[in-house]
Scaffold this active site. Sequence first.
Site, PDB file in Angstrom:
ATOM      1  CG  HIS A 241      -2.657   5.961   0.692  1.00 41.69           C
ATOM      2  ND1 HIS A 241      -2.130   7.222   0.882  1.00 41.69           N
ATOM      3  CD2 HIS A 241      -1.583   5.164   0.429  1.00 41.69           C
ATOM      4  CE1 HIS A 241      -0.818   7.189   0.761  1.00 41.69           C
ATOM      5  NE2 HIS A 241      -0.460   5.941   0.471  1.00 41.69           N
ATOM      6  CG  ASP A 368       9.184 -12.854  -4.809  1.00 38.41           C
ATOM      7  OD1 ASP A 368      10.400 -12.675  -4.651  1.00 38.41           O
ATOM      8  OD2 ASP A 368       8.681 -13.203  -5.886  1.00 38.41           O
ATOM      9  CB  SER A 383       1.145   3.241  -1.106  1.00 42.34           C
ATOM     10  OG  SER A 383       1.931   4.377  -1.383  1.00 42.34           O
TER      11      SER A 383
END
Length: 460
Positions: A241, A368, A383
């Site tokens: 991003h 998980d 990210s």
Amino acid sequence: MSTRERWRRAAGLLLVVLILAVSATPEFRAFVTLPDHLRLPQGYAHELSLGLPFSKAVQTAGGTGLSLAGSGAPLQLAAEQTGRYTIDVKLFGLIPIRRMTVDVVPQIRVVPGGHSIGVRLQSDGVMVVGFAAVRDEDGQVQHPGRDAGIQLGDTILAIDGRTVRGEDHAAHLFQEAARKGRPVTVAIRRNGERIERSVQPVKEKESGRWRVGLYIRDGASGVGTLTFYHPPTRKFGALGHVIAENETKKPFEFAEGLITAADVVRIQKGKRASPGEKITKQLESGPRLGIIEKNSRFGIFGRLSGAVRNPLYPEPIPVAMASQVKEGPAEMLTVVDGQKIERFQIEIVRLMRQPTAEGKNMIVQVTDPRLLSETGGIVQGMSGSPIIQDGRLVGAVTHVFVNDPTRGYGVLIEWMLQEAGILKAETGAADPRGTVSLPGGSSVVPGNSNEAVTAICVHT
């Protein structure tokens, strides 16, 4: 009401019901979601449902490198040779109703990331990130910079003709010019255009200093995760991003940028309405890894100084085009302790197949147990963490859902490769060097990542 009018209304109502019924069928939805443009790796076979009955696909341009078999249930595409091909979908084999472009590209292989990196950007000039009220010697509140027409997001390039070299330098130039008792000429860049504004500094009553009422910033720093490294070109992609100004939400414009190694020291666990984050050591202490060349909606991109390796994937792995990604189990690579890259299980719960490149293409959920226990799910700093499915790199984690830290958005790797210049947007071609094996080299020290980019503001 006449009998004829009743029959006309009944027929109209029946037509509406039929249209609604047809539009609700899976076949109709399959047809309307047919892509206008499709990329397929060479050697890959793809199934494509045309949706509407009595429809037929006919290749109309591109040669024999793409073979078609079957009709609409489903259509079998075999990508045999690279190139661009055109397929027309025809109703009853006669009436054209849809056209698709198919690009067959060479298989691209990259080293998956997961390494934590420090990110440092230095702007060209200083960016205006806020306004401050200035109380003059008469006690009146003024906003000299804002009143002169300077806007948030403007980049101050020069003051009275002298190039600005940073925050402290800008403050010094404003003070020096203001002592002369005249307006200051400020050269700024706005939306790529250079313009000038005249600002009259105001002497602040409390401090006795001259002020123009602007908060400025000359750089940004933070942490992020490496998504991929392309050995033949030494290009990398990270974050997934854009790095944007917190105040203006505009992409941070920079003159120089670099990434460094980072190191995770602890995790602040995420919970509902309170995203967690990775905590790292001082970024300045990490060795330099490469330079940043682009800051875009799909992440940051540049070139590494040397090769990197991932102990979980010693050799480069193939990347997946959008057509190869599916909902279901996958894994995410990231660091939660020290410098160790680990794999964690996630689920791709939804795919958004937009007709154009977008930054939020999938919704993922952490499944998980260990990651949920240690981090609460996705935290700030993940990210850019690569997503791998069926042995192929399919995308990267980009954002966390604030109200549900177990879920977040992801971006398709196809768009990141396109932004990096490895996959050409206009032709669908891949870099011809894309299948070269990874050269030997040292390992990058992994650390932590953080979506937030922070910096100190200076009030002038």
